[in-house]
Design an enzyme around this catalytic site. Structure first.
Site, mmCIF file in Angstrom:
data_model
loop_
_atom_site.group_PDB
_atom_site.id
_atom_site.type_symbol
_atom_site.label_atom_id
_atom_site.label_comp_id
_atom_site.label_asym_id
_atom_site.label_seq_id
_atom_site.Cartn_x
_atom_site.Cartn_y
_atom_site.Cartn_z
ATOM 1 N N ASP A 78 -6.380 -3.642 0.789
ATOM 2 C CA ASP A 78 -6.996 -2.677 -0.132
ATOM 3 C C ASP A 78 -6.023 -1.606 -0.605
ATOM 4 O O ASP A 78 -6.382 -0.724 -1.382
ATOM 5 C CB ASP A 78 -8.216 -2.029 0.541
ATOM 6 C CG ASP A 78 -7.828 -1.282 1.817
ATOM 7 O OD1 ASP A 78 -6.627 -1.250 2.174
ATOM 8 O OD2 ASP A 78 -8.732 -0.731 2.484
ATOM 9 N N ARG B 113 15.153 -2.867 3.661
ATOM 10 C CA ARG B 113 14.945 -3.528 4.952
ATOM 11 C C ARG B 113 15.782 -4.804 5.020
ATOM 12 O O ARG B 113 16.224 -5.312 3.980
ATOM 13 C CB ARG B 113 13.464 -3.918 5.075
ATOM 14 C CG ARG B 113 12.521 -2.775 4.839
ATOM 15 C CD ARG B 113 11.288 -3.220 4.070
ATOM 16 N NE ARG B 113 10.522 -2.063 3.583
ATOM 17 C CZ ARG B 113 9.541 -1.474 4.240
ATOM 18 N NH1 ARG B 113 9.148 -1.966 5.387
ATOM 19 N NH2 ARG B 113 8.939 -0.416 3.762
ATOM 20 N N LYS C 47 2.204 6.463 1.338
ATOM 21 C CA LYS C 47 1.688 5.258 2.002
ATOM 22 C C LYS C 47 0.176 5.394 2.124
ATOM 23 O O LYS C 47 -0.309 6.413 2.614
ATOM 24 C CB LYS C 47 2.352 5.124 3.378
ATOM 25 C CG LYS C 47 1.964 3.883 4.141
ATOM 26 C CD LYS C 47 2.860 3.724 5.359
ATOM 27 C CE LYS C 47 2.289 2.716 6.325
ATOM 28 N NZ LYS C 47 3.028 2.736 7.601
ATOM 29 N N ARG D 55 0.842 -1.208 0.000
ATOM 30 C CA ARG D 55 0.000 0.000 0.000
ATOM 31 C C ARG D 55 0.872 1.251 0.000
ATOM 32 O O ARG D 55 0.523 2.280 0.579
ATOM 33 C CB ARG D 55 -0.909 -0.002 1.207
ATOM 34 C CG ARG D 55 -0.164 -0.170 2.511
ATOM 35 C CD ARG D 55 -1.088 0.205 3.598
ATOM 36 N NE ARG D 55 -0.523 -0.093 4.898
ATOM 37 C CZ ARG D 55 -1.036 0.389 6.004
ATOM 38 N NH1 ARG D 55 -2.083 1.163 5.958
ATOM 39 N NH2 ARG D 55 -0.506 0.084 7.153
ATOM 40 N N ASP E 37 10.909 -7.215 8.142
ATOM 41 C CA ASP E 37 10.521 -6.259 7.096
ATOM 42 C C ASP E 37 10.327 -4.853 7.657
ATOM 43 O O ASP E 37 10.148 -3.905 6.899
ATOM 44 C CB ASP E 37 9.238 -6.718 6.378
ATOM 45 C CG ASP E 37 8.097 -6.983 7.349
ATOM 46 O OD1 ASP E 37 8.303 -7.733 8.316
ATOM 47 O OD2 ASP E 37 7.003 -6.428 7.143
ATOM 48 N N ASN E 38 10.370 -4.722 8.976
ATOM 49 C CA ASN E 38 10.232 -3.414 9.597
ATOM 50 C C ASN E 38 11.542 -2.969 10.229
ATOM 51 O O ASN E 38 11.548 -2.146 11.145
ATOM 52 C CB ASN E 38 9.117 -3.443 10.645
ATOM 53 C CG ASN E 38 7.752 -3.637 10.019
ATOM 54 O OD1 ASN E 38 7.546 -3.275 8.862
ATOM 55 N ND2 ASN E 38 6.832 -4.214 10.761
HETATM 56 P P1 AMP Z 1 3.093 -3.906 8.195
HETATM 57 O O1 AMP Z 1 2.312 -4.706 9.166
HETATM 58 O O2 AMP Z 1 2.583 -2.485 8.043
HETATM 59 O O3 AMP Z 1 4.550 -3.962 8.378
HETATM 60 O O4 AMP Z 1 2.771 -4.543 6.768
HETATM 61 C C1 AMP Z 1 3.101 -5.850 6.442
HETATM 62 C C2 AMP Z 1 2.751 -6.117 5.006
HETATM 63 O O5 AMP Z 1 1.364 -5.971 4.767
HETATM 64 C C3 AMP Z 1 3.432 -5.189 3.998
HETATM 65 O O6 AMP Z 1 3.735 -5.958 2.871
HETATM 66 C C4 AMP Z 1 2.365 -4.179 3.712
HETATM 67 O O7 AMP Z 1 2.538 -3.546 2.458
HETATM 68 C C5 AMP Z 1 1.117 -5.044 3.733
HETATM 69 N N1 AMP Z 1 -0.095 -4.279 4.020
HETATM 70 C C6 AMP Z 1 -0.445 -3.746 5.212
HETATM 71 N N2 AMP Z 1 -1.637 -3.104 5.104
HETATM 72 C C7 AMP Z 1 -2.056 -3.235 3.842
HETATM 73 C C8 AMP Z 1 -3.213 -2.810 3.114
HETATM 74 N N3 AMP Z 1 -4.195 -2.101 3.684
HETATM 75 N N4 AMP Z 1 -3.287 -3.142 1.802
HETATM 76 C C9 AMP Z 1 -2.319 -3.863 1.216
HETATM 77 N N5 AMP Z 1 -1.207 -4.277 1.834
HETATM 78 C C10 AMP Z 1 -1.074 -3.988 3.135
HETATM 79 MG MG MG Z 2 5.875 -2.649 7.575
#
Ligand code: AMP
Ligand code: MG
Length: 488
Positions: free
Chosen positions: A121, A179, A109, A89, A248-249
């Protein structure tokens, strides 16, 4: 107003990213522009806050020269390896070289679906956008390496989480978005060539001294380990719990990234966890160094083929590099902790003195931020504000006596000690209830007032500000926020 993009990551081979523009939104409206950061990047803040700038942040107009991409990466999430995550996203508009000569990513973002979206989404809700804006900027003001918030807009569209929420986009600025999980993405595919290309990119961009080392990839690993050891120490010294330290973070630049379920603790508790999904306390405050090392071990594994031809030799080099994490973390933590109690050149016994204070704070549920901050008054003989934070104030008295004896040995005058304590210990942190209050006002009443006030207070965390008294205080029992959510 042209932005001069120079996008080195977009020039990497096709398998590093997917090329696509952001998806336009219905009715963008400005939330806030970060004026000083825009200026640093050579962007006119007034332009950015105007219709063209807002249309760019919303993803409705692609600025000239942008080469929009979604980045590929993998990652261990709560210990489970996911071979393909990527920007689901987010869209990297491009890189700009700022007035300071530093190259930075400008990423949107919440900007719509990408080939990495899986079931998501591609959008972001206003609450998490405001949270990232507030907390990342607070971290920057505290002097902690972090991604920054350049601007935020609402989209005029709804996103559906547990309920319908207003949608928003945040423009994030980072030294890069590479990352640990980016290395893992290629390593898991056995694509050693890509691991090498990525490593060379990261060396040139973040750790150029490694290029001149005898073993450049070992030096790269050492540099990332050192940057993360220092970063995690700095988090802990302000009571920050990242909350979702998946690989990944974790950046290889050493910047904090991903302000999902993060939180600053109030009462000191080494086991503090806020994230609603962190049931086992994997990412608790006191576990962060251990987890950082675990993540860095995953990075070292991904780099093994570059470290040496012979696998045993590569493993030995990786182990040697990883063994540097503990001492680097301990040194940064102890330096910082001693500075927080006003000791400039720490020696034998100072670690025990500082640990003793932490122990007493934990036993007495003392507020982490204010205990240290009020040492400035205690250093000049006024113990009342600090001791009042302890359930049993006598627990502070016993420590303070030993502490004052130690300060006396330093031979610094009282004003200098006081100044050093005020400079080491912030008065304002983004307390959870204040963050939640700012989000609730924006989401429920369209009122950005509390958000704006909080952004401004947190921009000067070490300066006592008239009228900001309540922003310095811990939550009252009924205001306490015990859980935070990813909000994705
Ligand atoms: P995060 O938990 O923010 O580190 O995200 C982990 C993964 O989920 C990453 O690949 C993000 O791009 C994906 N992701 C999180 N929220 C969404 C969303 N609303 N739509 C699509 N991908 C998402
Ligand atoms: Mg992330």
């Amino acid at each position: 107003m042209p932005i001069r993009f120079d996008s080195s990551y977009a020039r990497l081979p096709d398998r590093f990213h997917a090329r696509l523009p952001p998806t336009p939104v219905a009715a963008p409206s400005l939330v806030r522009v970060n004026g000083p950061l825009a200026v640093q990047l050579g962007i006119d803040p007034d332009w950015l806050a105007g219709p063209e700038g807002v249309a760019m942040i919303a993803g409705n107009v692609l600025p000239a020269g942008a080469e929009p991409i979604a980045l590929a990466y993998a990652g261990h999430q709560f210990g489970q390896f996911v071979p393909k995550l990527g920007d689901g996203r987010a869209i990297l508009l491009g890189e700009v070289v700022g007035r300071d000569g530093l190259r930075r990513d400008i990423q949107l973002k919440g900007s719509g679906p990408t080939p990495f979206s899986r079931r998501g989404d591609g959008r972001a809700a206003l609450g998490p956008v405001l949270r990232e804006y507030l907390v990342s900027e607070a971290m920057a003001a505290l002097g902690i390496p972090t991604t920054r918030a350049l601007a935020a807009v609402t989209t005029g569209e709804q996103v559906f989480r547990e309920t319908a929420m207003p949608g928003a986009v945040i423009a994030r600025v980072a030294a890069s978005h590479v990352r640990v999980g980016t290395f893992q993405y290629f390593a898991a595919r056995g694509d050693v060539e890509a691991v090498r290309i990525l490593a060379d990119h990261v060396i040139a961009r973040h750790h150029p001294q490694a290029a001149d080392a005898e073993l450049p990839y070992r030096a790269l690993l050492d540099a990332v380990i050192a940057a993360q050891a220092s970063l995690v120490a700095r988090w802990m010294l302000v009571g920050f719990v990242h909350g979702v330290m998946n690989t990944d973070n974790m950046t290889v630049s050493g910047e904090t990234i991903d302000y999902g379920p993060c939180a600053f603790m109030e009462s000191f508790d080494p086991g503090a966890v806020f994230s609603s999904i962190d049931h086992a306390g994997r990412y608790a405050w006191g576990n962060q160094p251990r987890i950082a090392l675990w993540n860095l071990t995953r990075l070292a594994e991904a780099l093994l083929p570059l470290l040496a031809e012979d696998e045993d030799a590569a493993v030995k080099l990786a182990e040697a590099a990883l063994s540097g994490f503990g001492p680097a973390f301990e040194a940064a933590w102890l330096d910082g902790l001693c500075r927080k109690i006003g000791i400039a050149d720490h020696g034998a016994g100072d670690s025990a003195l500082a640990q003793d204070l932490l122990q007493r704070m934990a036993e007495n549920a003392a507020d982490f931020t204010l205990t240290f901050r009020h040492l400035a008054e205690a250093a000049s003989g006024n113990d009342a504000p600090a001791r009042a934070l302890f359930q049993d104030p006598a627990a502070f008295d016993a420590w303070a006596e030993a502490w004052r004896a130690r300060l006396a040995q330093q031979g610094r005058d009282a004003a200098a000690t006081r100044g050093a304590l005020l400079a080491a210990n912030p008065l304002y942190i983004p307390r959870n209830h204040l963050v939640e209050e700012a989000i609730a006002a924006a989401v429920a009443r369209d009122d950005l007032g509390p958000f704006e006030t909080l952004v401004e207070v947190l921009a000067r965390p070490f300066d006592e500000q008239p009228g900001a008294g309540r922003h310095a205080l811990p939550a009252r029992p009924e205001e306490r926020v015990l859980q935070t959510f990813c909000g994705t």
